[in-house]
Design an enzyme around this catalytic site. Structure first.
Site, PDB file in Angstrom:
ATOM      1  N   HIS A 117       0.855  -1.184   0.000  1.00 46.58           N
ATOM      2  CA  HIS A 117       0.000   0.000   0.000  1.00 46.58           C
ATOM      3  C   HIS A 117       0.893   1.237   0.000  1.00 46.58           C
ATOM      4  O   HIS A 117       1.918   1.270   0.685  1.00 46.58           O
ATOM      5  CB  HIS A 117      -0.900  -0.023   1.240  1.00 46.58           C
ATOM      6  CG  HIS A 117      -1.906   1.081   1.268  1.00 46.58           C
ATOM      7  ND1 HIS A 117      -1.575   2.379   1.624  1.00 46.58           N
ATOM      8  CD2 HIS A 117      -3.238   1.097   1.003  1.00 46.58           C
ATOM      9  CE1 HIS A 117      -2.653   3.130   1.571  1.00 46.58           C
ATOM     10  NE2 HIS A 117      -3.670   2.387   1.187  1.00 46.58           N
ATOM     11  N   ASP A 123       0.903   4.139   1.401  1.00 45.21           N
ATOM     12  CA  ASP A 123       1.259   4.702   2.714  1.00 45.21           C
ATOM     13  C   ASP A 123       2.229   3.806   3.461  1.00 45.21           C
ATOM     14  O   ASP A 123       3.107   4.280   4.196  1.00 45.21           O
ATOM     15  CB  ASP A 123       0.001   4.910   3.565  1.00 45.21           C
ATOM     16  CG  ASP A 123      -0.908   5.997   3.006  1.00 45.21           C
ATOM     17  OD1 ASP A 123      -0.393   6.917   2.357  1.00 45.21           O
ATOM     18  OD2 ASP A 123      -2.133   5.918   3.227  1.00 45.21           O
ATOM     19  N   LYS A 124       2.089   2.491   3.277  1.00 41.29           N
ATOM     20  CA  LYS A 124       3.012   1.564   3.945  1.00 41.29           C
ATOM     21  C   LYS A 124       4.383   1.554   3.271  1.00 41.29           C
ATOM     22  O   LYS A 124       5.399   1.317   3.930  1.00 41.29           O
ATOM     23  CB  LYS A 124       2.408   0.163   3.973  1.00 41.29           C
ATOM     24  CG  LYS A 124       1.323   0.013   5.003  1.00 41.29           C
ATOM     25  CD  LYS A 124       1.917  -0.007   6.386  1.00 41.29           C
ATOM     26  CE  LYS A 124       1.227   0.933   7.311  1.00 41.29           C
ATOM     27  NZ  LYS A 124       1.960   1.210   8.543  1.00 41.29           N
ATOM     28  N   GLU A 141       9.960  12.071   7.053  1.00 40.71           N
ATOM     29  CA  GLU A 141       8.701  11.906   6.319  1.00 40.71           C
ATOM     30  C   GLU A 141       9.023  11.511   4.886  1.00 40.71           C
ATOM     31  O   GLU A 141       9.978  12.014   4.291  1.00 40.71           O
ATOM     32  CB  GLU A 141       7.896  13.210   6.322  1.00 40.71           C
ATOM     33  CG  GLU A 141       7.708  13.836   7.689  1.00 40.71           C
ATOM     34  CD  GLU A 141       6.869  12.994   8.628  1.00 40.71           C
ATOM     35  OE1 GLU A 141       6.135  12.112   8.149  1.00 40.71           O
ATOM     36  OE2 GLU A 141       6.933  13.232   9.846  1.00 40.71           O
ATOM     37  N   GLU A 144      14.190  16.000   9.762  1.00 40.09           N
ATOM     38  CA  GLU A 144      15.306  16.457  10.574  1.00 40.09           C
ATOM     39  C   GLU A 144      16.064  15.258  11.146  1.00 40.09           C
ATOM     40  O   GLU A 144      15.436  14.317  11.636  1.00 40.09           O
ATOM     41  CB  GLU A 144      14.814  17.337  11.732  1.00 40.09           C
ATOM     42  CG  GLU A 144      14.077  18.589  11.279  1.00 40.09           C
ATOM     43  CD  GLU A 144      12.657  18.303  10.826  1.00 40.09           C
ATOM     44  OE1 GLU A 144      12.249  18.855   9.787  1.00 40.09           O
ATOM     45  OE2 GLU A 144      11.959  17.530  11.499  1.00 40.09           O
ATOM     46  N   LYS A 175      -5.649  -4.468   0.449  1.00 39.82           N
ATOM     47  CA  LYS A 175      -6.336  -4.055   1.672  1.00 39.82           C
ATOM     48  C   LYS A 175      -7.274  -5.185   2.095  1.00 39.82           C
ATOM     49  O   LYS A 175      -7.797  -5.923   1.252  1.00 39.82           O
ATOM     50  CB  LYS A 175      -7.152  -2.774   1.449  1.00 39.82           C
ATOM     51  CG  LYS A 175      -6.331  -1.582   1.015  1.00 39.82           C
ATOM     52  CD  LYS A 175      -7.201  -0.360   0.766  1.00 39.82           C
ATOM     53  CE  LYS A 175      -7.668   0.271   2.060  1.00 39.82           C
ATOM     54  NZ  LYS A 175      -8.352   1.569   1.809  1.00 39.82           N
ATOM     55  N   PHE A 233      -8.239  -4.315 -10.400  1.00 38.79           N
ATOM     56  CA  PHE A 233      -7.273  -3.614  -9.556  1.00 38.79           C
ATOM     57  C   PHE A 233      -5.883  -3.936 -10.094  1.00 38.79           C
ATOM     58  O   PHE A 233      -5.126  -4.684  -9.492  1.00 38.79           O
ATOM     59  CB  PHE A 233      -7.435  -4.063  -8.110  1.00 38.79           C
ATOM     60  CG  PHE A 233      -6.621  -3.287  -7.098  1.00 38.79           C
ATOM     61  CD1 PHE A 233      -5.813  -2.211  -7.457  1.00 38.79           C
ATOM     62  CD2 PHE A 233      -6.651  -3.657  -5.752  1.00 38.79           C
ATOM     63  CE1 PHE A 233      -5.072  -1.512  -6.525  1.00 38.79           C
ATOM     64  CE2 PHE A 233      -5.907  -2.974  -4.795  1.00 38.79           C
ATOM     65  CZ  PHE A 233      -5.120  -1.903  -5.183  1.00 38.79           C
ATOM     66  N   ASP A 279      -1.911   5.741  -6.269  1.00 45.61           N
ATOM     67  CA  ASP A 279      -2.287   6.698  -5.232  1.00 45.61           C
ATOM     68  C   ASP A 279      -1.025   7.113  -4.497  1.00 45.61           C
ATOM     69  O   ASP A 279      -0.182   6.275  -4.180  1.00 45.61           O
ATOM     70  CB  ASP A 279      -3.281   6.047  -4.259  1.00 45.61           C
ATOM     71  CG  ASP A 279      -3.930   7.040  -3.321  1.00 45.61           C
ATOM     72  OD1 ASP A 279      -3.788   8.258  -3.543  1.00 45.61           O
ATOM     73  OD2 ASP A 279      -4.585   6.599  -2.360  1.00 45.61           O
ATOM     74  N   ALA A 280      -0.883   8.387  -4.211  1.00 50.23           N
ATOM     75  CA  ALA A 280       0.280   8.853  -3.470  1.00 50.23           C
ATOM     76  C   ALA A 280       0.272   8.288  -2.052  1.00 50.23           C
ATOM     77  O   ALA A 280      -0.790   8.075  -1.454  1.00 50.23           O
ATOM     78  CB  ALA A 280       0.308  10.384  -3.420  1.00 50.23           C
ATOM     79  N   ARG A 340       0.042   7.787   7.782  1.00 49.36           N
ATOM     80  CA  ARG A 340      -1.392   7.940   7.509  1.00 49.36           C
ATOM     81  C   ARG A 340      -2.210   6.711   7.891  1.00 49.36           C
ATOM     82  O   ARG A 340      -3.427   6.714   7.723  1.00 49.36           O
ATOM     83  CB  ARG A 340      -1.627   8.253   6.027  1.00 49.36           C
ATOM     84  CG  ARG A 340      -1.203   9.638   5.641  1.00 49.36           C
ATOM     85  CD  ARG A 340      -1.975  10.179   4.461  1.00 49.36           C
ATOM     86  NE  ARG A 340      -1.767   9.399   3.245  1.00 49.36           N
ATOM     87  CZ  ARG A 340      -2.120   9.821   2.038  1.00 49.36           C
ATOM     88  NH1 ARG A 340      -2.703  11.010   1.891  1.00 49.36           N
ATOM     89  NH2 ARG A 340      -1.909   9.076   0.979  1.00 49.36           N
ATOM     90  N   LYS A 341      -1.584   5.676   8.415  1.00 48.34           N
ATOM     91  CA  LYS A 341      -2.319   4.461   8.756  1.00 48.34           C
ATOM     92  C   LYS A 341      -2.173   4.148  10.247  1.00 48.34           C
ATOM     93  O   LYS A 341      -1.856   3.031  10.629  1.00 48.34           O
ATOM     94  CB  LYS A 341      -1.820   3.292   7.884  1.00 48.34           C
ATOM     95  CG  LYS A 341      -2.271   3.413   6.428  1.00 48.34           C
ATOM     96  CD  LYS A 341      -3.776   3.282   6.301  1.00 48.34           C
ATOM     97  CE  LYS A 341      -4.264   3.450   4.873  1.00 48.34           C
ATOM     98  NZ  LYS A 341      -4.273   4.862   4.443  1.00 48.34           N
ATOM     99  N   LYS A 358      10.318   7.934  13.172  1.00 48.65           N
ATOM    100  CA  LYS A 358      10.715   8.631  14.397  1.00 48.65           C
ATOM    101  C   LYS A 358      11.650   7.774  15.236  1.00 48.65           C
ATOM    102  O   LYS A 358      11.385   6.587  15.443  1.00 48.65           O
ATOM    103  CB  LYS A 358       9.467   8.978  15.220  1.00 48.65           C
ATOM    104  CG  LYS A 358       8.509   9.913  14.494  1.00 48.65           C
ATOM    105  CD  LYS A 358       7.251  10.160  15.310  1.00 48.65           C
ATOM    106  CE  LYS A 358       6.292  11.072  14.544  1.00 48.65           C
ATOM    107  NZ  LYS A 358       5.033  11.288  15.278  1.00 48.65           N
ATOM    108  N   LYS A 371      11.235  10.097  20.585  1.00 45.00           N
ATOM    109  CA  LYS A 371       9.896  10.637  20.350  1.00 45.00           C
ATOM    110  C   LYS A 371       8.884   9.756  21.070  1.00 45.00           C
ATOM    111  O   LYS A 371       8.699   8.584  20.722  1.00 45.00           O
ATOM    112  CB  LYS A 371       9.569  10.678  18.860  1.00 45.00           C
ATOM    113  CG  LYS A 371      10.133  11.879  18.111  1.00 45.00           C
ATOM    114  CD  LYS A 371      11.610  11.816  17.907  1.00 45.00           C
ATOM    115  CE  LYS A 371      12.104  12.903  16.957  1.00 45.00           C
ATOM    116  NZ  LYS A 371      13.568  12.875  16.828  1.00 45.00           N
ATOM    117  N   ASP A 408       5.806   9.734  20.947  1.00 41.41           N
ATOM    118  CA  ASP A 408       4.772   9.209  20.056  1.00 41.41           C
ATOM    119  C   ASP A 408       4.999   7.728  19.799  1.00 41.41           C
ATOM    120  O   ASP A 408       4.053   6.945  19.709  1.00 41.41           O
ATOM    121  CB  ASP A 408       4.801   9.939  18.705  1.00 41.41           C
ATOM    122  CG  ASP A 408       4.060  11.258  18.727  1.00 41.41           C
ATOM    123  OD1 ASP A 408       3.282  11.477  19.664  1.00 41.41           O
ATOM    124  OD2 ASP A 408       4.277  12.069  17.814  1.00 41.41           O
TER     125      ASP A 408
END
Length: 403
Positions: free
Chosen positions: A17, A19-20, A45, A58, A180, A244, A252-253, A258-259, A279, A283, A285
């Protein structure tokens, strides 16, 4: 009052995918820096789209006893070494398509030095312990509805795609990397008992029909779900749009982070909002979300509850957590407040400071590329990998609670 009978759904996405793909590349960067400097700082990113990969963020790497200029050159050297690692990650996923190819996609890197304002608040000195790398709230969750102590809907969604990926990597030519899945289960008395619907969309070789794709997908789904979960009433949606063929970053970008619901608990538990991939573990997060899962899983594994949610909160530059909250959703065998006290009394956890978390779990290592697909949780701890999935805190929790 908590409902005991209901339908619940979770989704997962494959390593291919878009995003992955971005998450995988960002975590490849994290590992590259930590392999050279366990105290490296990384916030990377990634954007992927048709025949293009763009990195931004960074970074900082240092070596004790070296000058500022020498460390800047050291950091730049790691940055300059990233392109072949990024292309190898894309190749490993399986992208050799006209619209996205590991060898020919354009590559741009805009990584630069970490902000001095952030560094001064996070770095430790002789006078103080390092502070949290950011403010925020982080959640961990565990449930005894699967052996992995994960929500069943998400665990089965992950497992479906993981098995399809294994087939593809082992030579199944009908499958391509992007996919998916979505599983809806019926719960009775709080336990999953049947699948009411299954959704799988997978990129496939040119010219295949829906029926031909279903020939590959359906046996995988049946093998993943417990016996009896698939019934005559289960509704199937396999490639419901029909075709598909164009997928991944060409279709798709993709962007890092995002997941976050796929990465955590499939919507069965709260999420603080911060993404993990790209990260370094200063961090919170990332590291505090990992230790929150670790705590929740050990609480359930210890038989102290059948479900548990943990929340931690931090302020940037401040070492100690602002709060620790335990919720066993009415399933606890002891009071939730007593569990909170027990957690904070365990010396090995280091007061749940960023340094304490990283030391206890061994997070300052290049262990993150594996986390980028099929969830950060519900995984099998192997050596240095997925240490937050260990259940080695069970005895200490019981001892602290006098049980």
């Amino acid at each position: 009052m908590t409902r005991s009978s209901f339908l619940f759904t979770s989704e997962s996405v494959s390593e291919g995918h878009p995003d992955k793909v971005a998450d995988r590349i960002s975590d490849t960067v994290v590992d590259a820096f930590l392999a050279q400097d366990p105290e490296a700082r990384v916030a990377c990113e990634t954007l992927v789209t048709t025949q293009r990969v763009v990195l931004a963020g960074e970074v900082r790497a240092t070596r004790p006893g070296h000058t500022k200029e020498e460390n800047e050159a050291f950091t730049q050297g790691i940055i300059d070494s990233l392109e072949p690692l990024v292309r190898a990650a894309i190749r490993d996923i399986g992208y050799e398509q006209d619209g996205f190819h590991w060898r020919t996609a354009s590559y741009e890197c805009h990584l630069h030095a970490q902000s001095a304002d952030i560094a001064v608040g996070v770095d430790s000195t002789n006078e103080k312990e390092e502070g949290a790398g950011d403010q925020g709230i982080m959640f961990g969750y565990a449930s005894n509805e699967t052996p992995e102590l994960m929500p069943a809907t998400l665990q089965y969604s992950h497992n479906i795609l993981r098995k399809l990926s294994e087939l593809r990597h082992n030579g199944e030519k009908r499958l391509e990397p992007d996919a998916k899945s979505q599983v809806t289960l019926r719960y009775e008395n709080g336990r999953p008992v049947a699948a009411t619907s299954i959704v799988v969309s997978t990129q496939h070789a040119r010219g295949l029909t829906q029926a031909q794709v279903a020939e590959v997908v359906r046996p995988v789904v049946v093998s993943v779900l417990p016996e009896g979960f698939i019934t005559d009433e289960t509704v199937w949606h396999i490639n419901p749009t029909g075709v598909f063929e164009i997928g991944g970053p060409d279709g798709d970008a993709g962007l890092t982070g995002r997941k976050i619901i796929v990465d955590t608990y499939g919507g069965a538990a709260p999420h603080g909002g911060g993404a993990f991939s790209g990260k370094d573990p200063t961090k919170v997060d990332r590291s505090a979300a990992y230790v929150s899962r670790y705590l929740a899983k050990n609480i359930v594994a210890a038989g102290l509850a059948s479900r548990c949610t943990i929340q931690l909160a931090y302020a940037i530059g401040v070492p100690e957590p602002l709060s620790l909250y335990v919720d066993t959703h009415g399933t606890g065998t002891v009071d939730d407040a007593e569990i909170e006290k027990a957690i904070m009394s365990i010396q090995e956890l280091g007061g749940l400071t960023p340094r304490g978390i990283r030391t206890h779990l061994g997070l300052n290592k290049p262990i993150y590329e594996r986390t980028a697909s099929y969830g950060h949780f519900g995984r099998t701890p192997e050596g240095d990998f997925f240490p937050w999935e260990r259940t080695d805190l069970v005895g200490k929790l019981k001892a602290a609670l006098g049980s």
